[in-house]
Design a protein around this motif. Structure first.
Motif, short mmCIF file in Angstrom:
data_model
loop_
_atom_site.label_atom_id
_atom_site.label_comp_id
_atom_site.label_asym_id
_atom_site.label_seq_id
_atom_site.Cartn_x
_atom_site.Cartn_y
_atom_site.Cartn_z
N MET A 33 -15.23 -48.88 9.58
CA MET A 33 -14.33 -50.01 9.33
C MET A 33 -13.22 -49.63 8.35
O MET A 33 -13.39 -48.74 7.51
CB MET A 33 -15.10 -51.21 8.77
N ASN A 34 -12.10 -50.31 8.48
CA ASN A 34 -11.01 -50.20 7.51
C ASN A 34 -11.19 -51.28 6.45
O ASN A 34 -11.68 -52.37 6.74
CB ASN A 34 -9.65 -50.38 8.20
N ALA A 35 -10.77 -50.99 5.24
CA ALA A 35 -10.91 -51.96 4.15
C ALA A 35 -9.79 -51.73 3.14
O ALA A 35 -9.09 -50.73 3.18
CB ALA A 35 -12.28 -51.81 3.47
N ASP A 42 -13.77 -57.14 1.48
CA ASP A 42 -14.09 -56.55 2.78
C ASP A 42 -15.51 -56.02 2.85
O ASP A 42 -16.11 -55.95 3.92
CB ASP A 42 -13.15 -55.36 3.08
N LEU A 43 -16.04 -55.59 1.72
CA LEU A 43 -17.26 -54.80 1.73
C LEU A 43 -18.49 -55.49 2.32
O LEU A 43 -19.34 -54.83 2.93
CB LEU A 43 -17.56 -54.27 0.33
N PRO A 44 -18.66 -56.81 2.18
CA PRO A 44 -19.81 -57.44 2.86
C PRO A 44 -19.83 -57.20 4.37
O PRO A 44 -20.89 -57.24 5.00
CB PRO A 44 -19.64 -58.93 2.53
N SER A 45 -18.66 -56.94 4.96
CA SER A 45 -18.58 -56.71 6.41
C SER A 45 -19.20 -55.39 6.82
O SER A 45 -19.44 -55.17 8.00
CB SER A 45 -17.11 -56.74 6.86
N ILE A 46 -19.48 -54.51 5.86
CA ILE A 46 -19.99 -53.19 6.23
C ILE A 46 -21.36 -53.31 6.89
O ILE A 46 -21.72 -52.51 7.76
CB ILE A 46 -20.02 -52.25 5.01
N ASP A 47 -22.15 -54.31 6.48
CA ASP A 47 -23.46 -54.52 7.10
C ASP A 47 -23.36 -55.47 8.29
O ASP A 47 -23.91 -55.21 9.36
CB ASP A 47 -24.44 -55.07 6.07
N SER A 48 -22.64 -56.58 8.11
CA SER A 48 -22.60 -57.59 9.17
C SER A 48 -21.89 -57.11 10.42
O SER A 48 -22.16 -57.58 11.52
CB SER A 48 -21.91 -58.86 8.65
N SER A 49 -20.98 -56.14 10.28
CA SER A 49 -20.25 -55.64 11.44
C SER A 49 -20.96 -54.50 12.14
O SER A 49 -20.66 -54.17 13.28
CB SER A 49 -18.86 -55.16 11.01
N GLY A 50 -21.90 -53.85 11.45
CA GLY A 50 -22.55 -52.68 12.02
C GLY A 50 -21.78 -51.39 11.78
O GLY A 50 -22.07 -50.37 12.41
N GLN A 74 -15.17 -40.33 16.31
CA GLN A 74 -15.20 -41.28 15.20
C GLN A 74 -13.94 -42.14 15.26
O GLN A 74 -12.83 -41.62 15.39
CB GLN A 74 -15.26 -40.55 13.85
N LEU A 75 -14.13 -43.45 15.19
CA LEU A 75 -13.04 -44.41 15.23
C LEU A 75 -13.18 -45.34 14.03
O LEU A 75 -14.29 -45.72 13.65
CB LEU A 75 -13.06 -45.23 16.51
N SER A 76 -12.04 -45.73 13.44
CA SER A 76 -12.07 -46.64 12.29
C SER A 76 -11.15 -47.81 12.59
O SER A 76 -10.00 -47.63 13.01
CB SER A 76 -11.60 -45.91 11.02
N MET A 77 -11.66 -49.02 12.35
CA MET A 77 -10.97 -50.24 12.79
C MET A 77 -11.31 -51.39 11.87
O MET A 77 -12.13 -51.26 10.97
CB MET A 77 -11.39 -50.57 14.23
N ARG A 78 -10.73 -52.56 12.12
CA ARG A 78 -11.10 -53.73 11.34
C ARG A 78 -12.52 -54.15 11.71
O ARG A 78 -12.95 -53.95 12.86
CB ARG A 78 -10.10 -54.87 11.54
N PRO A 79 -13.26 -54.73 10.79
CA PRO A 79 -14.67 -55.02 11.05
C PRO A 79 -14.93 -55.85 12.30
O PRO A 79 -15.89 -55.59 13.03
CB PRO A 79 -15.10 -55.78 9.78
N ALA A 80 -14.08 -56.84 12.59
CA ALA A 80 -14.33 -57.73 13.72
C ALA A 80 -14.21 -57.01 15.06
O ALA A 80 -14.68 -57.52 16.08
CB ALA A 80 -13.36 -58.91 13.67
N SER A 81 -13.59 -55.84 15.08
CA SER A 81 -13.41 -55.11 16.34
C SER A 81 -14.60 -54.22 16.68
O SER A 81 -14.71 -53.75 17.82
CB SER A 81 -12.14 -54.25 16.27
N ILE A 82 -15.48 -53.97 15.71
CA ILE A 82 -16.57 -53.02 15.95
C ILE A 82 -17.49 -53.51 17.05
O ILE A 82 -17.89 -52.74 17.95
CB ILE A 82 -17.34 -52.77 14.64
N GLY A 83 -17.83 -54.80 17.05
CA GLY A 83 -18.72 -55.35 18.08
C GLY A 83 -18.16 -55.19 19.48
O GLY A 83 -18.85 -54.64 20.36
#
Length: 749
Positions: free
Chosen positions: A447-449, A454-462, A696-705
């Motif tokens: 994820m990008n941050a 932003d950091l709580p998204s590191i777990d919730s986004s996977g 390896q790809l890095s993106m906004r958290p909502a895009s990971i799913g």
């Protein structure tokens, strides 16, 4: 100014005020107004043209022209003398209208017997509303005093239009009540429903006419004194450390203390305006002058004058941010533009943001992405229409805003939000699963941050870690350079909140569209290709060294990943890496812990670096493709320019050939490669990158799913075969082939 003119002007404005208060419909008011103006100006004709749409003026009322021409005569912006006044924002005064360049004869009006023409714009703080015209049979030019007086009348008409005097059948009809749609540009994906919360509510002047000039002058003088005191306190408390920032505030103070600014407003009050209307008239006219200035410095001063005028209006009216209103539970912020610090002050309470200005790469857009809230930019004129509490729907995907939507539109929009929420629930079930394709290939998703939020998204986004932490946000949201200790504390919290997952810190990427509040703005013809990122860091070594020291201290003996942005030449990376190694050595000499493991990488954002010598790739511990900049330089298409940024497709064969070449070069050097940018978060593009060999790809958290969902449903090796086949057939764009492959695989997005 002659006393007789002042007296006649006040009488006329008094009659206009009485007309505003009188019962009757809007057309009747306009008709009476034209008669009052014609009588006062001793003219045979007075006409009011109002904008029917942004490009069309309509004759809405007239005393002296043929009645049947009203609501039939229309002019395009710039057409005829009336259209020229509207386009230029400047009066036209002539004794012989037919001889003027661009004159258009309109036979239905019967105006051929009136050669004298004076037209002035009707406008309100940058908003064009129409044109006010007087004409006479006598061939004469109107005097400067008469022009000035008619401009004062036009100012009152603008305020009357804002109050809704020309619509409806009530004395004070409800305006701002109909559904409205604004088509802008999506700055951040997502959809939201809520209520309008105006960042700076526009001041509504309910008393444009002043009965007692002495009283209005005293009110203005008192308000200006309060304004000047506020500015003095702001200048005294600001920590600018000299230089450009201090000079800007000094210029701001100079404007606030301008005697000519106050004198012009006092003259307007003498003609019959209230203090508030006088401030807004001066603001509108100054804005019109500065908007057409060739000097960019003068155009920049427009923002200072706007801010001063708005502050003065709030002091006079008591309106503004702190009016006692309560922010709704589901606020959607509406503003002309907004800085990153101001947006962060609102935090995650916002459901979305709508801006009249802004850009896809602006500070506000970066913060909106960090807060994961929808953003629409370039929603022209929405602040003129929106009121606090209005229902509003925002679609950041399509760049559309629905204000006071009809029930059917709202129902369809809620269905869309519900579908998105349902999809996110499905993606949540994939959180703990790897992005492993049907062929067995696994792609790591990061994820990008840029904010602690932003950091709580590191777990919730996977996410498996932070592939890009933007360190410039901590510089952009402060009025001064952050201290080293502040940065070290922040970076340490970022590492701790990542809970053992890797974090890649990108060093300061400023310049271009990211200009620090305390940094001198350079007048560069093309800032995106100018003095920015690593170029600033290597020239201003003190700031970069301080940031590197903060990162080393934050690591506190833990692994540290540092990435230098916008590397265009091998030597730039070598200098940056040497500086980092030097700082580690200094920290060790002082007995401080140094990173247990150090990885130093480069962002590949310029085509030149793709062709760097093999030695460059061997120097790097990792390389990250900065897709947003790489694509704009590859296509020579500014990503801030709406006319060209969407013209070129990421899945075009030439661009994917470049990506493939970078994959091959990094593979030969044994260097890990990632892709970071908006395209990494688009499932179809992400699948193609993975098929080309990116792991390896890095993106906004909502895009990971969504990205993980698609990768797990397809065979990347088979997709690569389809891509190569389309290439072999000479396809210049691979999107059709990829779309067909996904359809055949039953994996449509």
């Amino acid at each position: 100014m002659p006393e007789s003119l002042e007296s006649e002007s006040r009488k006329l404005l008094g009659r206009l005020r009485d007309t505003l208060a009188a019962p009757g419909d809007g057309q009747a008011r306009l008709d009476r107004i034209t008669h009052h103006i014609a009588d006062s100006m001793r003219s045979n004709v007075c006409s009011v043209y109002l904008f029917r749409d942004p490009d069309t003026l309509e004759l809405c009322a007239s005393c002296g022209l043929r009645p049947e021409s009203v609501h039939r005569t229309r002019l395009r912006l710039g057409e005829g003398l009336v259209g020229r006044v509207a386009r230029t924002g400047r009066p036209i005064n002539t004794a012989d209208a037919p001889s003027q360049a661009g004159f258009r004869y309109m036979p239905e009006t019967g105006e051929e017997v009136f050669p004298s023409f004076l037209g002035v714009p009707i406008r309100r703080v940058g908003e064009r509303l129409g044109v006010l015209v007087v004409q006479s049979r006598e061939a004469r030019e109107y005097s400067e005093d008469e022009i000035y007086g008619l401009e004062v009348v036009a100012m009152v008409l603008a305020e009357m239009a804002e109050l809704g005097a020309f619509v409806g059948n009530e004395a004070h009809p409800l305006t701002h009540r109909f559904p409205a749609v604004f088509r802008g540009t999506g700055g951040q994906e997502g959809a939201a429903e809520g209520q309008v919360w105006l960042h700076e509510p526009r001041v509504v002047i309910t008393n444009p006419v002043g009965d007692d000039p002495a009283k209005e002058r005293a009110r203005l003088t008192e308000a200006v004194a309060v304004l000047r005191d506020t500015v003095e306190q702001m200048v005294a408390s600001a920590e600018m450390g000299g230089g450009e920032g201090e000079a800007v505030l000094e210029a701001y103070r100079m404007f606030a203390n301008s005697r000519s600014w106050l004198r012009r407003m006092e003259e307007d009050i003498d003609l019959g305006l209230s203090a508030e209307a006088a401030v807004e008239k001066e603001q509108s006219q100054t804005r019109a002058r500065l908007e057409s200035a060739a000097d960019p410095y003068l155009r920049d001063r427009l923002h200072d004058l706007d801010d001063l005028s708005n502050r003065l209006l709030r002091i006079l009216t008591g309106q503004g941010k702190d009016t006692g209103g309560t922010m709704p539970a589901n606020p959607i912020l509406v503003a002309r533009n907004i800085g990153p610090a101001e947006l962060l002050d609102y935090g995650r309470s916002l459901r979305g943001v709508v801006l009249e200005d802004g850009s896809v790469g602006s500070h506000a857009a970066v913060v909106a992405r960090a807060l994961a809230i929808p953003l629409v930019i370039h929603a022209a004129r929405i602040r003129s229409e929106a009121l606090n509490g209005d229902p509003i729907l925002i679609d950041g995907d399509a760049g559309i805003v629905h204000l006071r939507p009809e029930d059917s539109v709202a129902a369809a929009f809620r269905d869309k939000i519900a579908m998105q929420a349902e999809a996110q629930e499905r993606y949540a079930g994939l959180r703990a699963l790897p992005a492993t394709a049907q062929c067995g290939t696994t792609v790591r998703l990061f994820m990008n941050a840029g904010l602690m939020a932003d950091l709580p998204s590191i777990d919730s986004s996977g996410a498996e870690g932070v592939g890009l932490f933007r360190t410039e946000l901590q510089f952009l949201t402060r009025p001064r350079v952050p201290r080293r200790s502040e940065l070290a504390g922040l970076y340490a919290r970022v590492i701790e909140n990542a809970r053992g997952k890797p974090v890649v810190f990108r060093t300061l990427d400023i310049g271009s569209d990211k200009v620090l509040p305390y940094m001198k703005r350079l007048d560069e013809p093309n800032p995106a290709m100018g003095w920015r990122a690593i170029r600033v860091g290597l020239d201003k070594k003190g700031v970069l060294q301080m940031q590197l020291q903060a990162l080393i201290r934050a690591s506190a003996g833990r692994p540290l990943n540092v990435m230098f942005p916008f590397i265009a030449d091998q030597d730039e990376f070598a200098q940056g890496r040497a500086m980092l190694v030097e700082q580690i050595g200094r920290e060790a000499q002082m007995g401080r812990p140094v990173p247990a493991e150090l990885r130093v990488g480069a962002m590949l954002e310029t085509p030149s670096l793709a062709f760097a010598p093999p030695a460059f790739f061997r120097q790097c511990d990792f390389v990250s493709i900065g897709g947003n900049d790489l694509k704009q330089f590859f296509y020579a298409a500014d990503r801030e320019n709406e006319r060209v940024r969407r013209r070129y497709d990421t899945l075009s064969t030439p661009f994917l050939d470049l990506i493939g070449m970078i994959v091959d070069r990094c593979g030969q050097a044994g260097v890990p490669l990632s892709f970071c940018g908006e395209d990494a978060g688009r499932p179809v593009e992400a699948a193609v990158f993975a098929a080309l060999g990116l792991r390896q790809l890095s993106m906004r958290p909502a895009s990971i799913g969504p990205v993980k969902s698609l990768i797990r449903r397809i065979d990347l090796a088979a997709l690569r075969v389809a891509i190569d086949a389309a290439r072999a057939e000479g396809a210049t764009n691979l999107r059709p082939a990829v779309t067909a492959f996904l359809a055949a695989s039953g994996a449509q997005v």
